[in-house]
Design an enzyme around this catalytic site. Structure first.
Site, PDB file in Angstrom:
ATOM      1  N   ASP A  41      57.436 -81.608 -74.999  1.00 26.95           N
ATOM      2  CA  ASP A  41      57.688 -82.669 -74.452  1.00 26.95           C
ATOM      3  C   ASP A  41      56.930 -83.972 -75.298  1.00 26.95           C
ATOM      4  OD1 ASP A  41      55.303 -81.936 -74.041  1.00 26.95           O
ATOM      5  OD2 ASP A  41      55.261 -81.538 -71.741  1.00 26.95           O
ATOM      6  N   ASP A 101      49.165 -78.674 -61.034  1.00 26.16           N
ATOM      7  CA  ASP A 101      50.316 -78.667 -59.911  1.00 26.16           C
ATOM      8  C   ASP A 101      51.382 -77.373 -60.274  1.00 26.16           C
ATOM      9  OD1 ASP A 101      51.452 -79.920 -61.917  1.00 26.16           O
ATOM     10  OD2 ASP A 101      52.272 -81.479 -60.684  1.00 26.16           O
TER      11      ASP A 101
HETATM   12  C1  GLP Z   1      50.421 -81.851 -69.842  1.00 25.86           C
HETATM   13  C2  GLP Z   1      51.159 -81.179 -70.604  1.00 25.86           C
HETATM   14  C3  GLP Z   1      51.358 -79.549 -70.282  1.00 25.86           C
HETATM   15  C4  GLP Z   1      49.838 -79.163 -70.389  1.00 25.86           C
HETATM   16  C5  GLP Z   1      49.317 -79.555 -69.341  1.00 25.86           C
HETATM   17  C6  GLP Z   1      48.162 -79.022 -69.096  1.00 25.86           C
HETATM   18  O1  GLP Z   1      51.054 -82.381 -68.673  1.00 25.86           O
HETATM   19  N1  GLP Z   1      52.596 -81.699 -70.841  1.00 25.86           N
HETATM   20  O2  GLP Z   1      52.198 -79.027 -71.669  1.00 25.86           O
HETATM   21  O3  GLP Z   1      50.236 -77.571 -70.245  1.00 25.86           O
HETATM   22  O4  GLP Z   1      49.052 -81.099 -69.571  1.00 25.86           O
HETATM   23  O5  GLP Z   1      47.001 -79.494 -70.013  1.00 25.86           O
HETATM   24  P1  GLP Z   1      45.635 -79.020 -70.288  1.00 25.86           P
HETATM   25  O6  GLP Z   1      45.798 -77.657 -71.028  1.00 25.86           O
HETATM   26  O7  GLP Z   1      44.740 -80.095 -70.828  1.00 25.86           O
HETATM   27  O8  GLP Z   1      44.975 -78.515 -68.959  1.00 25.86           O
END
Ligand code: GLP
Length: 261
Positions: free
Chosen positions: A67, A136
């Site tokens: 993304d 979420d």
């Molecule tokens: C963002 C990314 C996800 C990721 C999520 C969790 O929303 N688009 O791909 O898994 O964050 O992030 P973290 O690993 O910092 O908890």
């Protein structure tokens, strides 16, 4: 769905890196699906170590990121282009032309999304998709209520995600409200999936993903339907799993030929 619980995030990341290295050694032109966020940082560091110290060769590897924010330039420190350059690409030998990240500045986003899917197909599909999980339950930026069959497209970020992200965009008057993300259907076509989740903040959503019903309200729960998904956890993120003794037993009694350590 295989649930693997390691003592801490370091050991969990080492295991994920070993699995990826093993795949690249068997298939040098492996197609990797890459994720951002804090979770895969130690995995990327392990891959860099394997490249620098053990000669792990990425020269034929192709990568596709999940993304990117819409309207955020690649040189902005909060863009996923910037993240990947800093945390992986500048330290391993993946040729520029073999790295793919959705273009958040694309003029024609629907066409760009079609092209992104086509590029994945042209190289034979994703071999291993790395995933984190949002609090979420989102994967990529597929927020709750996303179609479980969705393809790469633009998504509106949910309130909780905007709140989580605010800190990265303090210099922008209007933080991004949209992202381009691989769809859940796109992610599900990867041959193997490695989802990593660490820390007590992820314990509730991990239990919903692994042991709750499959639902668009917890997008990651769709991985219950994937033929080869490994959920790699630390003790804290696994704390609310009801069947953790069973998962540990399965892992302990795996035949040697199925292990990567
Ligand atoms: C963002 C990314 C996800 C990721 C999520 C969790 O929303 N688009 O791909 O898994 O964050 O992030 P973290 O690993 O910092 O908890």
């Amino acid at each position: 769905m295989e649930v693997i619980i390691k003592a801490n995030p370091e050991l969990a990341s080492q295991l994920a890196a070993q699995i990826i290295a093993h795949t690249i050694e068997k298939k040098p032109n492996t197609v990797l699906g890459l994720a951002t966020g804090a979770t895969p940082l130690s995995l990327y560091q392990e891959l860099i170590n394997l490249h620098k110290n053990n000669g792990l060769d990425f020269s034929r590897v192709h990568t596709f990121n999940l993304d990117e924010y819409v309207g955020v330039a690649p040189n902005h420190p909060a863009s996923y282009h910037f993240f990947m350059e800093k945390n992986l690409f500048s330290n391993v030998n993946i040729p520029n032309t073999q790295r793919h990240i959705p273009d958040g500045m694309a003029c024609n986003i629907p066409q760009h999304c079609i092209d992104y899917e086509n590029r994945i197909r042209q190289v034979g599909g994703i071999d291993i998709q790395i995933l984190g999980i949002g609090s979420d339950g989102h994967i990529g930026f597929n927020e709750p209520s996303s179609s479980l069959a969705s393809r790469t497209r633009i998504k509106t970020l949910a309130g909780a995600t905007l709140e989580d992200n605010k800190k990265y965009f303090h210099d922008l008057q209007t933080p991004p409200r949209h992202a381009i993300t691989m769809g859940i259907g796109t992610i599900m076509e990867a041959k193997d999936i490695l989802l990593l989740a660490f820390g007590s903040k992820k314990a509730q959503i991990v239990s919903e993903m692994v042991e709750g019903p499959i639902s668009a309200m917890v997008p990651a729960s769709v991985l219950q339907m994937h033929p080869s998904a490994k959920i790699i956890l630390d003790e804290e993120s696994a704390a609310l799993l009801k069947r953790r003794d069973y998962y540990n037993d399965v892992y302990r009694h795996k035949p040697a030929w199925q292990k990567f350590e």
